[in-house]
Design a protein around this motif. Sequence first.
Motif, PDB file in Angstrom:
ATOM      1  N   UNK A 157      30.720  63.881  22.028  1.00 31.93           N
ATOM      2  CA  UNK A 157      30.636  62.419  22.133  1.00 31.93           C
ATOM      3  C   UNK A 157      31.283  61.926  23.421  1.00 31.93           C
ATOM      4  N   UNK A 158      32.404  62.513  23.788  1.00 35.10           N
ATOM      5  CA  UNK A 158      33.077  62.102  25.025  1.00 35.10           C
ATOM      6  C   UNK A 158      32.217  62.422  26.236  1.00 35.10           C
ATOM      7  N   UNK A 159      31.601  63.588  26.233  1.00 30.30           N
ATOM      8  CA  UNK A 159      30.721  63.956  27.340  1.00 30.30           C
ATOM      9  C   UNK A 159      29.560  62.980  27.462  1.00 30.30           C
ATOM     10  N   UNK A 160      28.964  62.632  26.328  1.00 33.23           N
ATOM     11  CA  UNK A 160      27.830  61.701  26.363  1.00 33.23           C
ATOM     12  C   UNK A 160      28.240  60.346  26.921  1.00 33.23           C
ATOM     13  N   UNK A 161      29.449  59.902  26.593  1.00 33.10           N
ATOM     14  CA  UNK A 161      29.932  58.626  27.114  1.00 33.10           C
ATOM     15  C   UNK A 161      30.099  58.681  28.627  1.00 33.10           C
ATOM     16  N   UNK A 188      38.385  66.897  24.824  1.00 30.99           N
ATOM     17  CA  UNK A 188      38.492  66.918  26.292  1.00 30.99           C
ATOM     18  C   UNK A 188      37.936  68.228  26.843  1.00 30.99           C
ATOM     19  N   UNK A 189      38.328  69.318  26.209  1.00 29.25           N
ATOM     20  CA  UNK A 189      37.855  70.638  26.642  1.00 29.25           C
ATOM     21  C   UNK A 189      36.328  70.700  26.603  1.00 29.25           C
ATOM     22  N   UNK A 207      37.384  62.307  35.188  1.00 28.16           N
ATOM     23  CA  UNK A 207      37.975  62.500  33.860  1.00 28.16           C
ATOM     24  C   UNK A 207      39.393  63.061  33.985  1.00 28.16           C
ATOM     25  N   UNK A 208      39.561  64.052  34.830  1.00 29.09           N
ATOM     26  CA  UNK A 208      40.886  64.649  35.025  1.00 29.09           C
ATOM     27  C   UNK A 208      41.882  63.632  35.575  1.00 29.09           C
TER      28      UNK A 208
END
Length: 621
Positions: A157-161, A188-189, A207-208
């Motif tokens: 979900x985070x990646x898609x965002x 996160x990973x 992101x980092x």
Amino acid sequence: MWALRRASYPLKNRGFNIRASRTSCAKSEVESCYSNEEYCNSDSCLVISDGYKALKRFYSTSHGSSKFLTGWCSFSSQAHSKGSDQEEDDLEDGFSELESPASVDEESGDELISEPELSDGEDDGDVVKEPQNELELSDTEADVTEKRSPRKRASSALFNAILVAPGFSVQTALDKWEDENDLTRSEIWLAMLNLRKRRMYGKALLLSEWLESTKRLDFVERDYASRIDLIAKVHGLHKAENYIEKIPETFRGEIVYRTLLANCVAANNVKKAEEVFNKMRDLGFPITSFVCNQLLLLYKRLDKKKIADVLLLMEKENVKPTLFTYGILIDAKGQSNDITGMDQIVESMKAEGIEPSLHVQATLVKHYVSGGLVEKAEAVLKEMEGGNIKENRGTCRTLLPLYAALGKAEDVGRIWKVCEPNPNLGECMAAIEAWGKLKKIEEAEAVFDMMLKTWKKPSSKHYSALMKVYANHKMLAKGKDLVKRMVDNGGRIGPLTWDALVKLYVGAGEVEKADSMLQRAAQQNQMKPMFTSYMAIMDKYAKRGDVHNTEKMFHRMRQAGYVVRLRQFQALSDAYINAKAPAYGIKERMKADNILPNKGVAALLAQVDPFRKTAVSDLLD
């Protein structure tokens, strides 16, 4: 322990300062694998065990001092070696492959394709790609206990965002996402892994930066190392090196420096890699198999004479070769057309109980084919197939282009029939490449059409497979149509597409068109073109004797961030020769870039030397 077998060439003449034990040198029975000349003195001897005898000294010809070390050798970095297997636990957050065979033309120095060369979320296949650099993804994060399937990775979900967030609004999207979801290290990973898998390094870096600036994550050394890797990819080595100084000293360890080193090697920057190596030795970090493999990888590309130095270092530090080590050495021998030496290294590897991987076998086939050893190539291919190709489906992707290189259309058809009912993207691309090599354009197009029907939105990487076929056969009109088709289907044009277009135009004799197209594309998209794109244009100008434009391409490559290498000076020398013009100061330019000419380039330099002596000049003098 490594038994005494054979001495290397005295290293003191090369600035490689290792003080080995005083000992005598025994002549090995595998002498034919290396130079016929034997060197040994009381100060510097290469000691290798019976099992590693084929790893003896690779080259014994003298060469100028590399100033590689100041009192000690120092290189570093590998995800599998801190002196033990525990290093796999050191890298999380998804370090992407710094280089992989599928995306890098090692001979030309191509670096990773930049961000817009995205995949559509599907894997190319089930074959495990062996990286050319061992800084790999690690799945050992505490709360990530299982390796996730590619399809599950794509569901982050985070990646898609992050994926849908435009440009620099990523951090705003992250703030919004966190308000509605729990932000865990596992999530996160997963997001970082997906971003790296798609080479979206810019967004991964954002992101980092967001994680660190907002203190959403307590950074450990692995997190800082991941950040170093991303900075190097996005902003270059200099910025990555500067960032290290900002890392808290307690986290400024071996993982951070070996990550920087691996990026230096990926960028083919010998000077910077050696500086990092020396720094690591000064800091007391150990010599590991990863350290040595980085050295071998770098010198296999740029200076094979130094491979002997690395082998001596491995012996002195009691570092045992890994499968990756043997793969590098086998490829180096193959590139030098030393098939006997290559075979002996394979035997040495097997004697140590290490079986060739699929990637190593493919390397052997490639060099057998180039050496005209068809029977040997076929024997390895049959071994790769196994008893039942349907049960050994994972090898199909590798076998297709290798059979094509042998000109065996029947075998290509036979292997493709196994894949055709349910192919993956990687197999489709391999089939397109294979049919293209066999000059069967219609078959290649049929596979591509099948791919478009199965996957609604392939990436530019997948279009580039057919583009390369058109480029290799100088089919400019079809190439242009394919690019338009890709754009109409929502595809994004990036360095892979540019590279194919450049070769299409150059092949059609329209080098100026290729030149202007590449320059406009780089300026408009703010992306780095591939090394081969520049060289295709530069070589064509050189062949014409167009010194001005050849020099222009030389300068543009430097501006793009490519480290100057011997290959560029070779093209530059060709341009002056074809123009029948003297090249003032070219030797001094090479010296300034720390480039040493090989025998072929030295002959070219002699031809363009404005002060060279000839029979006529002697008479006139």
